[in-house]
Design a protein around this motif. Structure first.
Motif, mmCIF file in Angstrom:
data_model
loop_
_atom_site.group_PDB
_atom_site.id
_atom_site.type_symbol
_atom_site.label_atom_id
_atom_site.label_comp_id
_atom_site.label_asym_id
_atom_site.label_seq_id
_atom_site.Cartn_x
_atom_site.Cartn_y
_atom_site.Cartn_z
ATOM 1 N N ASN A 75 42.618 48.747 36.498
ATOM 2 C CA ASN A 75 42.870 47.348 36.822
ATOM 3 C C ASN A 75 43.481 46.559 35.663
ATOM 4 N N LEU A 100 44.154 45.477 41.321
ATOM 5 C CA LEU A 100 43.490 44.185 41.408
ATOM 6 C C LEU A 100 43.269 43.802 42.877
ATOM 7 N N GLU A 103 40.690 46.164 44.644
ATOM 8 C CA GLU A 103 39.318 45.880 44.211
ATOM 9 C C GLU A 103 38.814 44.561 44.795
ATOM 10 N N ALA A 104 39.662 43.549 44.825
ATOM 11 C CA ALA A 104 39.252 42.264 45.398
ATOM 12 C C ALA A 104 38.842 42.440 46.859
ATOM 13 N N ARG A 105 39.649 43.199 47.614
ATOM 14 C CA ARG A 105 39.310 43.457 49.028
ATOM 15 C C ARG A 105 37.994 44.220 49.141
ATOM 16 N N GLN A 107 35.542 44.547 47.048
ATOM 17 C CA GLN A 107 34.381 43.815 46.536
ATOM 18 C C GLN A 107 34.179 42.483 47.248
ATOM 19 N N LYS A 109 35.960 39.764 47.193
ATOM 20 C CA LYS A 109 36.175 38.645 46.280
ATOM 21 C C LYS A 109 37.540 38.039 46.576
ATOM 22 N N PHE A 111 41.165 36.984 45.786
ATOM 23 C CA PHE A 111 42.158 37.585 44.894
ATOM 24 C C PHE A 111 42.227 36.816 43.571
ATOM 25 N N ASP A 113 40.049 34.847 42.129
ATOM 26 C CA ASP A 113 38.826 34.963 41.328
ATOM 27 C C ASP A 113 38.797 36.291 40.575
ATOM 28 N N HIS A 114 39.155 37.364 41.257
ATOM 29 C CA HIS A 114 39.158 38.672 40.596
ATOM 30 C C HIS A 114 40.257 38.727 39.539
ATOM 31 N N PRO A 156 30.920 37.866 38.354
ATOM 32 C CA PRO A 156 31.559 39.035 38.954
ATOM 33 C C PRO A 156 30.694 40.292 38.863
#
Length: 159
Positions: A75, A100, A103-105, A107, A109, A111, A113-114, A156
């Motif tokens: 990442n 990125l 991982e956002a999807r 987790q 979160k 986009f 914010d991540h 996070p």
């Protein structure tokens, strides 16, 4: 809320197009990271010269393999060059946009914010923070969490 400006020279390179990550937003996040690190006091610096490069999967994988010996795109990858005698901290931060986004999807979160977390994480690495040893990890993650909270972003590291 205004962004503290601890003296930041920032270059942003777009190897991939990502309109959700304009230069002003990356600069804002980097400024928060620098201000948090200055208040923390682990590293003495007066200003920072940073490069942030947004890359795709292939470049992210190539750089991670070449510099870390790991054959996958990560990442965020940071190259820390230290603080010169005049107090200027320098570093390059590479953010792999597809990782990125994935991982956002995964987790669940936002986009942005991540992305803010990865940018702050990379800037702290550029300043000499690390998370290899448990004590270092607690300090770095605690600082990341505090900086993100100041920006209205949830911890996070919570499951």
């Amino acid at each position: 809320m205004t962004t503290p400006d601890p003296g930041l020279a920032l270059a942003v390179q777009y190897a991939v197009d990502e309109p959700r990550l304009p230069r002003w937003r990356l600069r804002r996040w980097a400024g928060y990271a620098l201000a948090g690190a200055a208040a923390d006091g682990l590293v003495a610096f007066s200003c920072a010269e940073l490069n942030i490069r947004l890359v795709g999967q292939a470049e992210g994988r190539r750089l991670n393999a070449e510099f870390r010996g790991r054959d996958y795109a990560t990442n965020v990858l940071t190259f820390e060059y230290g603080v010169d005698p005049l107090g200027t901290a320098r570093g390059d931060i590479v953010i792999c946009v597809p990782v990125l986004a994935r991982e956002a999807r995964e987790q669940k979160k936002a986009f942005a914010d991540h992305a803010a977390h990865l940018c702050i994480h990379g800037v702290l690495h550029a300043l000499g923070y690390d998370h290899i040893k448990a004590g270092e990890a607690r300090r770095m993650e605690g600082l990341e969490t505090a900086i993100l909270a100041r920006m209205g972003i949830a911890d996070p590291y919570l499951a």
